[in-house]
Design a protein around this motif. Structure first.
Motif, PDB file in Angstrom:
ATOM      1  N   TYR A 142       0.829  -1.204   0.000  1.00  0.00           N
ATOM      2  CA  TYR A 142       0.000   0.000   0.000  1.00  0.00           C
ATOM      3  C   TYR A 142       0.863   1.253   0.000  1.00  0.00           C
ATOM      4  O   TYR A 142       0.553   2.228  -0.689  1.00  0.00           O
ATOM      5  CB  TYR A 142      -0.897   0.012   1.238  1.00  0.00           C
ATOM      6  CG  TYR A 142      -2.129  -0.841   1.148  1.00  0.00           C
ATOM      7  CD1 TYR A 142      -3.372  -0.280   0.848  1.00  0.00           C
ATOM      8  CD2 TYR A 142      -2.074  -2.211   1.379  1.00  0.00           C
ATOM      9  CE1 TYR A 142      -4.511  -1.057   0.782  1.00  0.00           C
ATOM     10  CE2 TYR A 142      -3.207  -2.997   1.310  1.00  0.00           C
ATOM     11  CZ  TYR A 142      -4.429  -2.427   1.009  1.00  0.00           C
ATOM     12  OH  TYR A 142      -5.558  -3.200   0.935  1.00  0.00           O
ATOM     13  N   LEU A 143       1.924   1.239   0.781  1.00  0.00           N
ATOM     14  CA  LEU A 143       2.757   2.432   0.905  1.00  0.00           C
ATOM     15  C   LEU A 143       3.432   2.760  -0.417  1.00  0.00           C
ATOM     16  O   LEU A 143       3.500   3.926  -0.821  1.00  0.00           O
ATOM     17  CB  LEU A 143       3.797   2.228   2.002  1.00  0.00           C
ATOM     18  CG  LEU A 143       3.214   1.982   3.403  1.00  0.00           C
ATOM     19  CD1 LEU A 143       4.323   1.712   4.403  1.00  0.00           C
ATOM     20  CD2 LEU A 143       2.372   3.159   3.844  1.00  0.00           C
ATOM     21  N   MET A 144       3.922   1.753  -1.111  1.00  0.00           N
ATOM     22  CA  MET A 144       4.556   1.966  -2.404  1.00  0.00           C
ATOM     23  C   MET A 144       3.541   2.488  -3.419  1.00  0.00           C
ATOM     24  O   MET A 144       3.805   3.433  -4.159  1.00  0.00           O
ATOM     25  CB  MET A 144       5.180   0.671  -2.917  1.00  0.00           C
ATOM     26  CG  MET A 144       5.872   0.808  -4.264  1.00  0.00           C
ATOM     27  SD  MET A 144       6.527  -0.771  -4.848  1.00  0.00           S
ATOM     28  CE  MET A 144       5.010  -1.614  -5.328  1.00  0.00           C
ATOM     29  N   GLY A 145       2.361   1.845  -3.458  1.00  0.00           N
ATOM     30  CA  GLY A 145       1.340   2.260  -4.407  1.00  0.00           C
ATOM     31  C   GLY A 145       0.864   3.676  -4.162  1.00  0.00           C
ATOM     32  O   GLY A 145       0.713   4.479  -5.099  1.00  0.00           O
ATOM     33  N   ASN A 146       0.612   4.020  -2.893  1.00  0.00           N
ATOM     34  CA  ASN A 146       0.142   5.362  -2.581  1.00  0.00           C
ATOM     35  C   ASN A 146       1.243   6.395  -2.705  1.00  0.00           C
ATOM     36  O   ASN A 146       0.971   7.570  -2.961  1.00  0.00           O
ATOM     37  CB  ASN A 146      -0.469   5.387  -1.181  1.00  0.00           C
ATOM     38  CG  ASN A 146      -1.830   4.721  -1.152  1.00  0.00           C
ATOM     39  OD1 ASN A 146      -2.633   4.887  -2.060  1.00  0.00           O
ATOM     40  ND2 ASN A 146      -2.095   3.943  -0.117  1.00  0.00           N
ATOM     41  N   ALA A 147       2.490   5.966  -2.517  1.00  0.00           N
ATOM     42  CA  ALA A 147       3.604   6.884  -2.753  1.00  0.00           C
ATOM     43  C   ALA A 147       3.617   7.343  -4.208  1.00  0.00           C
ATOM     44  O   ALA A 147       3.895   8.509  -4.499  1.00  0.00           O
ATOM     45  CB  ALA A 147       4.921   6.205  -2.406  1.00  0.00           C
ATOM     46  N   LEU A 148       3.291   6.416  -5.116  1.00  0.00           N
ATOM     47  CA  LEU A 148       3.241   6.766  -6.533  1.00  0.00           C
ATOM     48  C   LEU A 148       2.222   7.876  -6.770  1.00  0.00           C
ATOM     49  O   LEU A 148       2.465   8.822  -7.521  1.00  0.00           O
ATOM     50  CB  LEU A 148       2.874   5.528  -7.359  1.00  0.00           C
ATOM     51  CG  LEU A 148       2.765   5.710  -8.871  1.00  0.00           C
ATOM     52  CD1 LEU A 148       4.097   6.149  -9.447  1.00  0.00           C
ATOM     53  CD2 LEU A 148       2.310   4.412  -9.536  1.00  0.00           C
ATOM     54  N   VAL A 149       1.078   7.780  -6.085  1.00  0.00           N
ATOM     55  CA  VAL A 149       0.046   8.815  -6.200  1.00  0.00           C
ATOM     56  C   VAL A 149       0.553  10.135  -5.631  1.00  0.00           C
ATOM     57  O   VAL A 149       0.402  11.201  -6.243  1.00  0.00           O
ATOM     58  CB  VAL A 149      -1.242   8.376  -5.475  1.00  0.00           C
ATOM     59  CG1 VAL A 149      -2.283   9.495  -5.511  1.00  0.00           C
ATOM     60  CG2 VAL A 149      -1.806   7.108  -6.105  1.00  0.00           C
ATOM     61  N   CYS A 150       1.162  10.074  -4.443  1.00  0.00           N
ATOM     62  CA  CYS A 150       1.646  11.285  -3.777  1.00  0.00           C
ATOM     63  C   CYS A 150       2.771  11.966  -4.563  1.00  0.00           C
ATOM     64  O   CYS A 150       2.928  13.189  -4.494  1.00  0.00           O
ATOM     65  CB  CYS A 150       2.118  10.947  -2.363  1.00  0.00           C
ATOM     66  SG  CYS A 150       0.798  10.400  -1.263  1.00  0.00           S
TER      67      CYS A 150
END
Length: 579
Positions: free
Chosen positions: A91-99
């Protein structure tokens, strides 16, 4: 019998004086506890974040004081259950991409033409914003192979001077441009090849002996670490935003415990720092496991273990920064999983680490309070890790095997006997019907028609938990209830088609609703070493629980995936409510 058990609970409370306590919250409903001694209840009482009563509705009256106790009557509205554990995901990697405003490619709908268009847009935005790198994820390896894999030259024509790095949907392959390869030391400014091999991976070459832009396995991680400046892209601020987004998504799915599969992914400690920051502010509100990945291409393994030990400084009652992550192999369908039998074309897959190296790391890690958390797909990779855990690991560490597409028959009991935890990709047990014939052409013959065992773990007494590996789960459910349905039926509804279901792939390995419920709750707590404090609804444990809109033990099995989380509670506090 249930009445007798409830009465005994009340008597015990009276004898110990707990009847004098006034609850902060009392909840009524169909309560499934995941506690083998009292599997169902009608009421729970909570004070100071912990359960002080679990039993029948009448017995809860002693804990209620008007004007003090909040009463939630969920009777007939669904069920109450412990918060679930997400045993491994990104989740952290995926949401980092968004951020980061990164490049998002759709696994299902983006072909090469749309990929190039998105790269062009990302490049134009990066130039205007002065960014020193472009990072993305999501392309489909099989789609791109069929259409003609994009080349480095094509990427250079669109993005000539900013390092570009785009992972595939599984996170095991990457497409890069020349600027990225130069930063990583694979090529020089004149186009000469400085490095043609990376241990545990492959720098794919064109007919002229130059990198063609496609990187496999550890070659992809090596170039990512050196080719993109993540200290510039991924600081504390985007890391904090990514973690906040992840918490919201996890709560909405009914997860109160989360094991992050690669916490130093961006080459720094931003995720660790963000977790400490949010927890100090009282905003984390879940149990968070953080894993330090050690690459097989690293120059000094002992130095990397020392860095993992240093990360333990972030550990507290909510943050468990005491895991080392390794990749033993890749994926079987991608031809990089390490298998005991050869692939149809004769190759054995890719091995990132030798067995003695895994054993050495395991022994050193366990001795310093670190638990191993290892990606294992092929049966050869699993066997290698089991040997290492048995020979050099400790039972107390509860070292984990993650994914486990296939396991040699001889290893099931060894896993059970040595307290090795299997973090199973239950959702991958199902396979689209049109893919089954394709897989037979890709995987070794002995595992081509079966994958992701479940029942065998329970039969031998091993501890199995569940993971979604989100966001590497395109087209599959990443919530506990879709996972439950797959576990008991071996089937799932095709998206957008209510009449069409996949057919079971390996029906002999299906499990019961009680078993998958345990895998997601109390077994998940065991994986995280907190089964005495969490994972079931029991007096004295922390009150991490979920209210749903239907009871998965009562509804038709084909409707389990329709279950929605109405609210999620962590340590007696509501942290999510469905709007």
């Amino acid at each position: 019998m249930k009445k007798i058990m409830f009465s005994l609970v009340v008597i015990l409370c009276v004898m110990t004086g707990c009847k004098k306590q006034i609850a902060d919250t009392v909840v009524y409903g169909s309560i499934h506890t995941a506690d083998i001694e009292t599997p169902v209840a009608e009421a729970i009482a909570i004070k100071d974040g912990k359960y002080i009563y679990v039993g029948d509705k009448d017995g809860a009256a002693a804990f209620i004081k008007e004007g003090v106790t909040q009463i939630i009557d969920h009777t007939g509205k669904g069920m109450v259950m412990p918060g679930c554990t997400e045993g491994h995901a990104h989740y952290l990697m995926g949401n980092a991409l968004v951020c980061l405003g990164g490049l998002t490619i759709s696994n299902e709908s983006d072909g090469i033409d749309s990929f190039f268009e998105k790269v062009k847009t990302a490049y134009e935005e990066a130039k205007s914003e002065g960014k020193r790198g472009i990072f993305g994820m999501g392309w489909n390896y099989h789609t791109f192979t069929a259409e003609g894999m994009p080349t480095r030259d094509q990427l250079d024509a669109i993005c000539p001077d900013i390092p570009l790095y785009v992972y595939d949907s599984e996170g095991h392959k990457a497409l890069v441009n020349t600027a990225c390869l130069r930063n990583a030391g694979v090529m020089d400014e004149s186009g000469n090849v400085l490095k043609s091999q990376i241990r545990g991976g492959e720098i794919c070459m064109d007919k002229n002996g130059k990198p063609n832009g496609l990187l496999l396995e550890q070659a992809a991680t090596y170039v990512r670490n050196k080719g993109v400046d993540f200290n510039d892209l991924f600081s504390l601020e985007p890391a904090t935003k990514a973690l906040e987004m992840s918490c919201q998504m996890l709560w909405a799915n009914g997860y109160t415990t989360y094991m992050d599969g690669w916490s130093n992914y961006f080459g720094n400690s931003s995720i660790y720092e963000a977790a400490a920051k949010l927890d100090k502010e009282g905003k984390l509100n879940l149990l968070l496991g953080l894993s330090y990945e050690i690459e097989s291409s690293c120059e000094d393994v002992d130095a990397e273990i020392a860095k993992a030990v240093e990360m333990k400084k972030y550990s507290n009652e909510h943050i468990f920064a005491n895991y080392i992550k390794l990749f033993i192999d890749g994926t079987v369908e991608g031809g990089t999983g390490l298998t005991l039998e050869p692939y149809p074309d004769g190759h054995p897959g890719i091995a990132n680490w030798e067995e003695d190296e895994v054993a050495d790391i395991t022994g050193k890690a366990n001795a310093q309070g670190l638990t191993m958390h290892i990606h294992t797909m092929g049966d050869g990779a699993v066997h290698r890790c089991v040997n290492a855990f048995v020979n050099k690991g400790t039972k107390e560490a509860r070292n984990t095997l993650v994914h486990v597409r296939n396991m040699p028959e001889e290893d099931y009991q060894r896993v059970a006997d040595n307290d090795i935890v299997v973090v199973c990709g239950i959702l991958w047990h199902v396979l689209a019907d049109e893919m089954k014939e394709l897989v037979k052409t890709l995987a070794p013959a002995n595992v081509a028609d079966k994958s992701y065992p479940m029942k065998s773990y329970f039969d031998c007494g091993a501890i199995m938990t569940s993971h979604s590996d989100y966001p590497a789960t395109f087209g599959s459910p990443n919530d506990p209830f879709g996972i439950m349905e797959i576990a008991v039926t071996g089937s799932f509804q095709y998206p957008g088609n209510s009449d069409r279901y996949t057919s079971p792939w390996w029906p002999e390995e299906l499990i019961t609703i009680d078993q998958v419920f345990s895998a997601l709750t109390i077994n998940g707590a065991y994986q995280m070493h907190v089964e005495n404090e969490r994972g079931s609804i029991k007096v004295g444990k922390w009150a991490d629980f979920v209210l749903t809109d239907q009871d998965v033990f009562e509804c038709p099995v084909r409707d389990i995936h329709k279950t929605k989380v109405l609210s999620t509670w962590f340590e007696g506090k509501k942290v999510y409510e469905k709007q």
